[in-house]
Design an enzyme around this catalytic site. Structure first.
Site, mmCIF file in Angstrom:
data_model
loop_
_atom_site.group_PDB
_atom_site.id
_atom_site.type_symbol
_atom_site.label_atom_id
_atom_site.label_comp_id
_atom_site.label_asym_id
_atom_site.label_seq_id
_atom_site.Cartn_x
_atom_site.Cartn_y
_atom_site.Cartn_z
ATOM 1 N N GLU A 45 0.827 -1.223 0.000
ATOM 2 C CA GLU A 45 0.000 0.000 0.000
ATOM 3 C C GLU A 45 0.859 1.271 0.000
ATOM 4 O OE1 GLU A 45 -3.775 0.006 1.861
ATOM 5 O OE2 GLU A 45 -3.952 -2.170 1.769
HETATM 6 N N1 CAA Z 1 -5.897 12.047 -4.699
HETATM 7 C C1 CAA Z 1 -6.366 12.428 -5.903
HETATM 8 N N2 CAA Z 1 -5.590 12.499 -7.002
HETATM 9 C C2 CAA Z 1 -4.299 12.158 -6.883
HETATM 10 C C3 CAA Z 1 -3.744 11.758 -5.650
HETATM 11 C C4 CAA Z 1 -4.605 11.705 -4.532
HETATM 12 N N3 CAA Z 1 -4.170 11.313 -3.322
HETATM 13 N N4 CAA Z 1 -2.438 11.485 -5.837
HETATM 14 C C5 CAA Z 1 -2.178 11.732 -7.141
HETATM 15 N N5 CAA Z 1 -3.309 12.127 -7.760
HETATM 16 C C6 CAA Z 1 -3.462 12.527 -9.171
HETATM 17 C C7 CAA Z 1 -2.542 13.714 -9.463
HETATM 18 O O1 CAA Z 1 -3.162 14.926 -9.155
HETATM 19 C C8 CAA Z 1 -2.318 13.555 -10.949
HETATM 20 O O2 CAA Z 1 -3.443 14.038 -11.634
HETATM 21 P P1 CAA Z 1 -3.289 15.043 -12.880
HETATM 22 O O3 CAA Z 1 -2.449 14.312 -13.891
HETATM 23 O O4 CAA Z 1 -4.686 15.265 -13.283
HETATM 24 O O5 CAA Z 1 -2.596 16.262 -12.326
HETATM 25 C C9 CAA Z 1 -2.323 12.047 -11.155
HETATM 26 O O6 CAA Z 1 -3.038 11.482 -10.033
HETATM 27 C C10 CAA Z 1 -0.935 11.470 -11.227
HETATM 28 O O7 CAA Z 1 -0.301 11.775 -10.013
HETATM 29 P P2 CAA Z 1 1.271 12.024 -9.900
HETATM 30 O O8 CAA Z 1 1.751 12.855 -11.038
HETATM 31 O O9 CAA Z 1 1.534 12.497 -8.504
HETATM 32 O O10 CAA Z 1 1.799 10.530 -10.130
HETATM 33 P P3 CAA Z 1 3.240 9.938 -9.934
HETATM 34 O O11 CAA Z 1 3.513 9.075 -11.097
HETATM 35 O O12 CAA Z 1 4.222 11.013 -9.594
HETATM 36 O O13 CAA Z 1 3.042 8.928 -8.687
HETATM 37 C C11 CAA Z 1 2.801 8.206 -6.416
HETATM 38 C C12 CAA Z 1 2.612 9.310 -7.438
HETATM 39 C C13 CAA Z 1 2.387 8.832 -5.095
HETATM 40 C C14 CAA Z 1 4.228 7.699 -6.319
HETATM 41 C C15 CAA Z 1 1.826 7.044 -6.767
HETATM 42 O O14 CAA Z 1 2.173 6.420 -7.968
HETATM 43 C C16 CAA Z 1 1.749 5.979 -5.683
HETATM 44 O O15 CAA Z 1 1.045 6.145 -4.686
HETATM 45 N N6 CAA Z 1 2.470 4.831 -5.847
HETATM 46 C C17 CAA Z 1 2.383 3.727 -4.914
HETATM 47 C C18 CAA Z 1 1.321 2.763 -5.332
HETATM 48 C C19 CAA Z 1 0.849 1.908 -4.184
HETATM 49 O O16 CAA Z 1 0.573 2.366 -3.087
HETATM 50 N N7 CAA Z 1 0.705 0.597 -4.462
HETATM 51 C C20 CAA Z 1 0.155 -0.285 -3.501
HETATM 52 C C21 CAA Z 1 -0.522 -1.406 -4.193
HETATM 53 S S1 CAA Z 1 -1.995 -1.915 -3.436
HETATM 54 C C22 CAA Z 1 -1.571 -3.000 -2.204
HETATM 55 O O17 CAA Z 1 -0.456 -3.126 -1.801
HETATM 56 C C23 CAA Z 1 -2.750 -3.694 -1.659
HETATM 57 C C24 CAA Z 1 -2.489 -4.970 -0.965
HETATM 58 O O18 CAA Z 1 -2.682 -6.012 -1.547
HETATM 59 C C25 CAA Z 1 -2.164 -4.980 0.475
#
Ligand code: CAA
Length: 384
Positions: A368
């Site tokens: 996550e």
């Molecule tokens: N709320 C709403 N929108 C959001 C947001 C949020 N919290 N975070 C990002 N966005 C939007 C941004 O505004 C952007 O939108 P626009 O293009 O319209 O401006 C878009 O999403 C892309 O965002 P970023 O440019 O910030 O994206 P990034 O490529 O820089 O990545 C990151 C950001 C935070 C690293 C993200 O990719 C991330 O959270 N990665 C980790 C993924 C993760 O948590 N994986 C877990 C898998 S699930 C799991 O583990 C479940 C399980 O089985 C236990």
């Protein structure tokens, strides 16, 4: 500011504590060794109303607040983090996502049984599918495609490290529809496991949370009706990010439970184990370790509860949930390692439980969103 729990929250905490002691503790070592999915425990959680804790009772849930969810996650995770991760994914990634962003039809068809954890008396839980072989932290790089075919999407691709992958009946699948639009071309589709073209592949042989069910799942020309898309076209990445912000409170609470479990076991052990003519708690080196554990566990708990409070009060909790997760998971790793050290040779064998807590702690720094991703979210939030 009020640090007191309500009667209802105390009741939930006690119910979770009893469940952990009576239903999870017996057999927890064996399930970990044999990688045996805790189906019986999950069905009991369903009966307790813990599989859809925060879902509106109108949709089959318990209508509780996020604080109650944190309290329950902590208690269960002290004993059995394999069971608690199944509970967490169903509650905060699957049910929350559907309740907040699903259509009325999607809620009636999927949320109602998912929140109850059962359908026709059988286990009925969900999985959340974002991670791929080449899209972990870099979550916008989705290779799974959902090709728009008019009245349905054609889904193709592979999802990795999927919690509940083998036992879930419903998958929330993140997939790319229009690569030219980047993160705005991504959708989230509700997919049923028994549909043609869905293949549950290898089960992972993991370091920790070994009793949880983690699979690779493949989609080969799976036809997904348009009405199974969550939200508007292109909403999938925002859906994933918003849902994960809540999920991170769940995993933070899981890590908190592992840390407080390690602390409590160490405190008990220190009062009985003797060395150099006295109980080891009387040696300052041990007493100070316990003092540090108690302090960090309390700080983690406060961060979890603060984020839960923000979520329940309609305040943006993106930063606080990442803070809670990064701090709690690092505390879990540190406290469980200290617990093994305090237990010495006994800590290195299974029957004292702390070696399992140490193995279980590691994943909370990874899933996550890794600790590194949490720092990206926090730094972007505080610097913008
Ligand atoms: N709320 C709403 N929108 C959001 C947001 C949020 N919290 N975070 C990002 N966005 C939007 C941004 O505004 C952007 O939108 P626009 O293009 O319209 O401006 C878009 O999403 C892309 O965002 P970023 O440019 O910030 O994206 P990034 O490529 O820089 O990545 C990151 C950001 C935070 C690293 C993200 O990719 C991330 O959270 N990665 C980790 C993924 C993760 O948590 N994986 C877990 C898998 S699930 C799991 O583990 C479940 C399980 O089985 C236990």
């Amino acid at each position: 500011m009020n640090f007191h729990l309500t009667e209802e929250q105390l009741m939930i905490q006690q119910a979770a504590r009893d469940f952990a002691q009576n239903q999870c503790l017996p057999g927890v070592i064996e399930r970990d060794e044999k990688q045996q999915f805790p189906k019986e425990q999950i069905l009991q959680l369903a009966d307790l109303g813990f599989m859809g804790m925060m879902v509106d009772p109108a949709y089959g849930g318990s209508g509780l607040d996020t604080t109650s969810y944190v309290l329950a996650m902590e208690e269960i995770s002290k004993v059995d983090a394999s069971t608690s991760v199944c509970m967490s994914v169903n509650n905060s990634l699957v049910c929350y996502g559907l309740q907040e962003f699903g259509s009325e039809e999607q809620k009636q068809q999927y949320l109602v049984p998912l929140a109850q954890g059962k359908k026709d008396g059988q286990l009925y839980i969900g999985a959340f599918m974002l991670s791929e072989p080449e899209a972990g932290s870099d979550a916008t790089s989705q290779r799974t495609t959902a090709e728009d075919k008019g009245d349905y999407y054609l889904l193709n691709g592979t999802k990795n490290w999927i919690t509940n992958g083998g036992n879930a009946s419903v998958y929330l699948v993140i997939a790319q529809t229009d690569p030219a639009k980047g993160s705005r071309g991504i959708n989230c589709l509700i997919v049923e496991k028994n549909w043609p073209g869905v293949v549950v592949a290898a089960k992972e042989n993991k370091m920790g949370i070994r009793a949880s069910d983690t699979h690779t799942v493949m989609f080969n020309d799976v036809k997904v009706p348009k009405q199974n898309r969550i939200g508007a076209d292109g909403f999938g990445f925002t859906f994933a990010m918003k849902t994960l912000a809540g999920g991170r409170i769940g995993i933070a609470a899981q890590a908190l439970g592992i840390a407080s479990g390690a602390y409590e076991l160490s405190k008990t052990y220190s009062k009985t184990r003797k060395a150099f003519g006295t109980e080891i708690m009387n040696h300052q080196i041990i007493a100070f370790k316990l003092a540090d554990m108690a302090t960090r566990v309390e700080a983690a708990r406060l961060l979890c509860l603060k984020s839960a409070w923000e979520k329940d009060n309609g305040i943006d909790y993106t930063i606080s949930s990442s803070m809670a997760k990064v701090f709690s998971s690092e505390t879990a790793m540190w406290a469980s390692t200290e617990a093994v050290q305090i237990h010495g040779g006994y800590g290195y064998v299974k029957e004292y439980h702390v070696e399992r807590l140490m193995r279980d702690a590691k994943i909370t720094q990874i899933y996550e969103g890794t600790s590194e991703v949490q720092r990206i979210v926090i730094s972007r939030g505080i610097l913008k």
